[in-house]
Design a protein around this motif. Structure first.
Motif, mmCIF file in Angstrom:
data_model
loop_
_atom_site.group_PDB
_atom_site.id
_atom_site.type_symbol
_atom_site.label_atom_id
_atom_site.label_comp_id
_atom_site.label_asym_id
_atom_site.label_seq_id
_atom_site.Cartn_x
_atom_site.Cartn_y
_atom_site.Cartn_z
ATOM 1 N N THR A 21 74.647 57.928 48.020
ATOM 2 C CA THR A 21 74.408 56.503 48.291
ATOM 3 C C THR A 21 74.852 56.107 49.691
ATOM 4 O OG1 THR A 21 76.502 55.898 47.218
ATOM 5 C CG2 THR A 21 74.497 55.786 45.883
ATOM 6 N N PRO A 81 64.836 55.167 40.524
ATOM 7 C CA PRO A 81 65.917 55.892 41.208
ATOM 8 C C PRO A 81 65.895 57.394 40.950
ATOM 9 C CG PRO A 81 66.779 54.729 39.318
ATOM 10 C CD PRO A 81 65.352 54.299 39.473
ATOM 11 N N ALA A 82 65.544 57.798 39.744
ATOM 12 C CA ALA A 82 65.574 59.225 39.412
ATOM 13 C C ALA A 82 64.607 60.019 40.285
ATOM 14 C CB ALA A 82 65.260 59.431 37.939
ATOM 15 N N ILE A 85 66.382 60.461 43.634
ATOM 16 C CA ILE A 85 67.552 61.323 43.485
ATOM 17 C C ILE A 85 67.128 62.767 43.306
ATOM 18 C CG2 ILE A 85 69.514 61.852 41.976
ATOM 19 C CD1 ILE A 85 69.557 58.777 41.366
ATOM 20 N N SER A 86 66.054 62.979 42.558
ATOM 21 C CA SER A 86 65.608 64.352 42.289
ATOM 22 C C SER A 86 65.100 65.056 43.541
ATOM 23 C CB SER A 86 64.543 64.369 41.197
ATOM 24 O OG SER A 86 63.369 63.730 41.646
ATOM 25 N N ASP A 90 67.868 68.021 41.078
ATOM 26 C CA ASP A 90 67.288 67.658 39.785
ATOM 27 C C ASP A 90 68.210 68.033 38.633
ATOM 28 O OD1 ASP A 90 66.986 70.370 39.998
ATOM 29 O OD2 ASP A 90 64.850 70.400 39.521
ATOM 30 N N VAL A 95 71.703 63.480 38.184
ATOM 31 C CA VAL A 95 70.709 62.398 38.184
ATOM 32 C C VAL A 95 71.210 61.247 37.321
ATOM 33 C CG1 VAL A 95 68.354 61.749 37.547
ATOM 34 C CG2 VAL A 95 68.774 63.928 38.711
ATOM 35 N N LYS A 96 71.739 61.586 36.150
ATOM 36 C CA LYS A 96 72.248 60.553 35.238
ATOM 37 C C LYS A 96 73.382 59.753 35.892
ATOM 38 C CE LYS A 96 74.327 59.980 30.690
ATOM 39 N NZ LYS A 96 74.905 60.661 29.542
ATOM 40 N N VAL A 99 72.003 57.599 39.159
ATOM 41 C CA VAL A 99 71.036 56.512 38.939
ATOM 42 C C VAL A 99 71.696 55.148 39.096
ATOM 43 C CG1 VAL A 99 69.730 55.349 37.111
ATOM 44 C CG2 VAL A 99 69.281 57.738 37.613
ATOM 45 N N GLN A 103 71.050 52.379 41.997
ATOM 46 C CA GLN A 103 70.558 51.043 41.647
ATOM 47 C C GLN A 103 71.462 49.944 42.213
ATOM 48 O OE1 GLN A 103 70.132 51.621 37.364
ATOM 49 N NE2 GLN A 103 67.900 51.504 37.598
#
Length: 175
Positions: A21, A81-82, A85-86, A90, A95-96, A99, A103
């Motif tokens: 981020t 977002p995923a 991020i991926s 991945d 990723v979880k 996210v 956001q």
């Protein structure tokens, strides 16, 4: 570095989400700073020509433009977002985790963009004290203490850091 120290106890995934981020933030700052630089030049020229209303209008236009662009990009980033991020990883756990960080960053990016334009406009037009004080207040009086409190004394845990960053970005824009 202080924020890195606060996020480190939450593990590798939180630290990676923080790093992602902050890099996204720096990447998007380039455009905001450029528009702010240009509006600062125009504001300075208008102030030199004794046209302060045009200087204000220039900065307002630049802030509006950046908020529109960053808001549109932030909406896409918030909704998907995923996908973004991926591009970097991945791994499902990352990723979880990332996210929500992304956001929060997407929402706060609107305020960050507007604040960057204002700070650059003041800097380039010749007032360097105001941006310095605003940065000091938003970072050392708001962001870092708030991140400490939110991570240590609320159920937010690691999410206290992006929340504190977001609140500080809105605070900086308001100042």
């Amino acid at each position: 570095l202080v924020l890195v120290r606060l996020v480190t106890p939450f593990g590798d995934l939180a630290l990676a989400a923080y790093g992602l981020t902050r890099r996204l933030e720096r990447l998007t700052n380039i455009g905001s700073q450029g528009v702010g630089h240009a509006s600062g030049i125009l504001a300075g020229q208008n102030l030199g020509a004794l046209k302060p209303d045009r200087a204000r209008a220039t900065v307002r236009w630049a802030v509006s433009y950046v908020i529109l662009i960053r808001g549109s990009a932030g909406l896409v980033l918030f909704l998907f977002p995923a996908f973004f991020i991926s591009i970097f990883s991945d791994e499902p756990d990352f990723v979880k985790t990332a996210v929500i960080w992304v956001q929060i960053q997407a929402v706060a990016g609107v305020a960050l963009g507007g604040g960057q334009v204002l700070q650059q406009s003041f800097n380039i037009a010749g007032d360097t004290i105001a941006p310095m004080l605003v940065t000091f207040m938003s970072m050392w009086v708001m962001e870092i203490p708030l991140a400490f409190v939110l991570t240590k004394f609320t159920p937010l845990g690691e999410l206290g850091i992006p929340t504190a960053i977001a609140i500080a970005m809105f605070f900086r824009f308001a100042l």
